[in-house]
Enzyme design. Sequence first.
Site, short mmCIF file in Angstrom:
data_model
loop_
_atom_site.label_atom_id
_atom_site.label_comp_id
_atom_site.label_asym_id
_atom_site.label_seq_id
_atom_site.Cartn_x
_atom_site.Cartn_y
_atom_site.Cartn_z
N GLN A 89 0.85 -1.20 0.00
CA GLN A 89 0.00 0.00 0.00
C GLN A 89 0.88 1.24 0.00
O GLN A 89 0.38 2.35 -0.10
CB GLN A 89 -0.88 0.01 1.25
CG GLN A 89 -1.82 -1.17 1.36
CD GLN A 89 -2.39 -1.28 2.78
OE1 GLN A 89 -3.42 -0.68 3.10
NE2 GLN A 89 -1.71 -2.02 3.63
N ASN A 90 2.19 1.03 0.14
CA ASN A 90 3.10 2.17 0.24
C ASN A 90 3.38 2.77 -1.13
O ASN A 90 3.48 2.06 -2.13
CB ASN A 90 4.41 1.75 0.90
CG ASN A 90 4.18 1.28 2.34
OD1 ASN A 90 3.12 1.55 2.90
ND2 ASN A 90 5.15 0.58 2.89
N VAL A 91 3.57 4.09 -1.13
CA VAL A 91 3.84 4.78 -2.38
C VAL A 91 5.32 5.13 -2.53
O VAL A 91 5.74 5.71 -3.52
CB VAL A 91 2.93 6.03 -2.52
CG1 VAL A 91 1.48 5.61 -2.67
CG2 VAL A 91 3.07 6.98 -1.33
N HIS B 131 -1.65 1.22 -4.29
CA HIS B 131 -2.08 2.61 -4.08
C HIS B 131 -1.27 3.61 -4.89
O HIS B 131 -1.27 4.79 -4.59
CB HIS B 131 -2.02 2.97 -2.58
CG HIS B 131 -3.07 2.30 -1.75
ND1 HIS B 131 -3.07 2.29 -0.38
CD2 HIS B 131 -4.19 1.61 -2.11
CE1 HIS B 131 -4.13 1.62 0.07
NE2 HIS B 131 -4.82 1.19 -0.96
N CYS C 256 -6.24 12.91 -19.69
CA CYS C 256 -6.17 11.84 -20.69
C CYS C 256 -5.59 10.53 -20.15
O CYS C 256 -5.44 9.56 -20.90
CB CYS C 256 -5.36 12.29 -21.90
SG CYS C 256 -3.58 12.30 -21.62
N THR D 183 0.62 -2.81 8.74
CA THR D 183 -0.56 -2.09 8.27
C THR D 183 -1.66 -2.21 9.31
O THR D 183 -1.82 -3.25 9.95
CB THR D 183 -1.04 -2.58 6.88
OG1 THR D 183 -2.29 -1.96 6.57
CG2 THR D 183 -1.20 -4.08 6.80
N GLU E 25 2.07 -3.70 17.08
CA GLU E 25 1.08 -4.14 18.06
C GLU E 25 0.00 -4.89 17.30
O GLU E 25 -0.16 -4.66 16.10
CB GLU E 25 0.47 -2.94 18.78
CG GLU E 25 -0.10 -1.94 17.79
CD GLU E 25 -0.29 -0.55 18.39
OE1 GLU E 25 -1.16 0.17 17.87
OE2 GLU E 25 0.41 -0.22 19.36
N ALA F 191 9.27 -3.78 12.84
CA ALA F 191 9.50 -4.52 11.59
C ALA F 191 10.98 -4.85 11.37
O ALA F 191 11.30 -5.94 10.89
CB ALA F 191 8.95 -3.71 10.41
P1 OAD Z 1 -1.46 3.09 9.11
O1 OAD Z 1 -0.81 4.37 9.56
O2 OAD Z 1 -2.93 3.03 9.11
O3 OAD Z 1 -0.94 1.88 9.99
C1 OAD Z 1 0.43 1.68 10.24
C2 OAD Z 1 0.60 0.40 11.04
O4 OAD Z 1 1.99 0.15 11.19
C3 OAD Z 1 -0.01 0.45 12.45
O5 OAD Z 1 -0.75 -0.75 12.68
C4 OAD Z 1 1.23 0.50 13.37
O6 OAD Z 1 1.02 -0.20 14.60
C5 OAD Z 1 2.26 -0.22 12.52
N1 OAD Z 1 3.65 0.18 12.80
C6 OAD Z 1 4.13 1.41 13.10
N2 OAD Z 1 5.46 1.38 13.25
C7 OAD Z 1 5.85 0.10 13.02
C8 OAD Z 1 7.11 -0.58 13.04
N3 OAD Z 1 8.24 0.06 13.31
N4 OAD Z 1 7.12 -1.91 12.76
C9 OAD Z 1 5.97 -2.58 12.50
N5 OAD Z 1 4.75 -1.99 12.47
C10 OAD Z 1 4.69 -0.67 12.74
O7 OAD Z 1 -0.85 2.78 7.65
P2 OAD Z 1 -1.40 1.79 6.53
O8 OAD Z 1 -2.06 0.61 7.15
O9 OAD Z 1 -0.31 1.55 5.58
O10 OAD Z 1 -3.78 5.10 1.60
O11 OAD Z 1 -2.49 2.70 5.84
C11 OAD Z 1 -3.22 2.18 4.77
C12 OAD Z 1 -3.56 3.28 3.78
O12 OAD Z 1 -4.20 4.36 4.47
C13 OAD Z 1 -2.37 3.94 3.12
O13 OAD Z 1 -1.90 3.23 2.00
C14 OAD Z 1 -2.91 5.27 2.73
C15 OAD Z 1 -3.65 5.61 4.01
O14 OAD Z 1 -4.68 6.50 3.90
C16 OAD Z 1 -4.00 6.12 0.75
O15 OAD Z 1 -3.50 7.23 0.90
C17 OAD Z 1 -4.89 5.76 -0.38
#
Ligand code: OAD
Length: 229
Positions: A88-90, A106, A117, A173, A200, A216
């Site tokens: 999901q990372n950009v 994403h 276009c 995520t 967590e 991670a």
């Molecule tokens: P989130 O910010 O929602 O979640 C990040 C997750 O990573 C959380 O569950 C944290 O506990 C975990 N986390 C943080 N630091 C960590 C570490 N050092 N090691 C392991 N885990 C860790 O981010 P995403 O789930 O990626 O979409 O968000 C999903 C989508 O929401 C993104 O792609 C973006 C956002 O809105 C768009 O912009 C379309």
Amino acid sequence: MERIVILTGAGISAESGLGTFRDKDGLWTRYDLADVATPDGFARNPRLVHDFYNARRANALDASPNDAHRALARLESEWSGELLIVTQNVDDLHERAGSRNVLHMHGELAGALCASCNHRWPAPRVMSPDAPCPSCGAPRTRPDIVWFGEIPYRMEEIAEALWQADLFVSIGTSGEVYPAAGFVQEAQAAGAETLEINLEPSRLPGLFDRAITGPATQAVPDWVAGLLA
Ligand code: OAD
């Protein structure tokens, strides 16, 4: 076990210095998602949206892959079966760590897209809403990022991979955003074992068969070492 599908989110890049979205101090605590991550927000204020993604592109270009990205690249090169990363990372930290089989559902900061276009081209470091599309000339250039309300990329290939997966792993995520949040159930329905690696436990207990809790950069290399042992 042969086929592994790995879903990654912002948590895997957190220790590279890129902010997550929903953690304390996350991007969505500082910006309104409706302003910077929706087609309506872009129509209202394209300059604000470009400023937001220009800042994120600069951060991503300055960041380096961490041990979690590198461990997944090692797994891809040493695993005898198939491995697909759906991110999901950009950012491009998976690729810079050496992963090759990566789908950006994403979109990517490295891409520019013409809202008129649909032509795509490599994004310059700093994008501007007035820059004309190299194909049709319309000044409606946008980052090639999937916004809320838009359909994520590569969904057919992802569904096929989930259907065939023996192991599904979700890393870093929160599981708040669909359709990615539903991949664990799709994989489970297809008979895959499921594992979550996160700082967590992120979802309802019991959604995954197994969970590894920790940062991670430690948890992913340890898990990979065990799998390859
Ligand atoms: P989130 O910010 O929602 O979640 C990040 C997750 O990573 C959380 O569950 C944290 O506990 C975990 N986390 C943080 N630091 C960590 C570490 N050092 N090691 C392991 N885990 C860790 O981010 P995403 O789930 O990626 O979409 O968000 C999903 C989508 O929401 C993104 O792609 C973006 C956002 O809105 C768009 O912009 C379309």
